[in-house]
Design a protein around this motif. Structure first.
Motif, mmCIF file in Angstrom:
data_model
loop_
_atom_site.group_PDB
_atom_site.id
_atom_site.type_symbol
_atom_site.label_atom_id
_atom_site.label_comp_id
_atom_site.label_asym_id
_atom_site.label_seq_id
_atom_site.Cartn_x
_atom_site.Cartn_y
_atom_site.Cartn_z
ATOM 1 N N LEU A 119 0.818 -1.202 0.000
ATOM 2 C CA LEU A 119 0.000 0.000 0.000
ATOM 3 C C LEU A 119 0.859 1.262 0.000
ATOM 4 N N VAL A 124 -3.987 4.614 3.990
ATOM 5 C CA VAL A 124 -4.978 3.934 3.140
ATOM 6 C C VAL A 124 -6.031 3.254 4.014
ATOM 7 N N GLY A 151 -10.004 4.383 0.515
ATOM 8 C CA GLY A 151 -8.660 3.817 0.489
ATOM 9 C C GLY A 151 -7.969 4.046 -0.833
ATOM 10 N N GLY A 156 -4.099 3.732 -2.183
ATOM 11 C CA GLY A 156 -4.339 2.329 -2.504
ATOM 12 C C GLY A 156 -3.072 1.539 -2.735
#
Length: 224
Positions: A119, A124, A151, A156
């Motif tokens: 991520l 996120v 998110g 992301g």
């Protein structure tokens, strides 16, 4: 390469999973859920049996944390895995192996858990959790979608997303929601479009389908 959310709706008892990832077909092997039982999301270097066997543990009445520990002991490559479970009581348990790609971790809340790997950062999951919690009282599908959208907006997957899914079970052996977006340039945006379409055209049809109590569905008589 994935972030996901598993949750139980305290009002309806529905179990749901939503996820997005940087590879195709996230909905094919990540999502495992059964009505009245619980849900499992399995990701990173996916072992589908963590979902299959995890649900079997939950069906046997095993609490989420005990089921998680059982699954850890079953997989010799567990440091490559990430998975999360939620049981019939809404209790959650998560595992993130040491070899998952950074940033990797999880965030558990009341009746839900968020988890991800590769991520953009911890924000996120923090932003996704805030979006999910802000929808308290709204349908589970709406809350799951809001979490995935938030998110995604927070960064992301570091390499971008290519697929997304929403999967929800209600009272029957078949799912109430099962949306899959595969190999798409903007899968989260497409997930939003399909969510609106499902809510308008698909869910009302599913609500009229046969149930265990009324096997004829809308065409049949009232169940005895």
């Amino acid at each position: 390469m994935t972030f996901s959310i598993i949750a139980r709706c305290p009002r309806t008892g529905q179990f749901g999973i939503a996820a997005t990832t940087g590879v195709p077909a996230v909905g094919k092997l990540l999502t495992h859920a059964a009505a009245g039982v619980g849900a499992v999301a399995t990701q990173a270097r996916v072992n589908p049996y963590l979902g299959i066997d995890g649900l079997a543990c939950l069906r046997d009445g095993m609490p989420a944390r005990e089921a998680r520990n059982r699954l850890i002991d079953m997989d010799p490559a567990i440091q490559n895995r990430q998975f999360a479970l939620i049981d019939r009581h809404g209790d959650t348990a998560v595992w993130t192996g040491d070899d998952c790609l950074d940033w990797a971790g999880s965030k558990e809340g009341d009746g839900y858990s968020l988890q991800g790997n590769r991520l953009a950062g911890e924000t996120v999951l923090a932003d996704a959790a805030a979006a999910y919690e802000s929808g308290s009282g709204t349908p589970l599908a709406d809350r799951l979608l809001a979490a995935i959208v938030a998110g995604d907006l927070a960064g992301g997957d570091r390499k971008g997303e290519r697929s997304a899914t929403i999967y929800i079970v209600d009272t029957e052996d078949y799912p109430l929601w099962d949306i899959r977006v595969d190999e798409h340039e903007a899968p989260v945006k497409e997930l939003q479009r399909l969510h609106a379409l499902f809510a308008r055209d698909v869910i009302p049809e599913i609500r009229r389908m046969p149930t265990r109590e009324n096997i004829a569905g809308e065409a049949g008589e009232d169940p005895i």
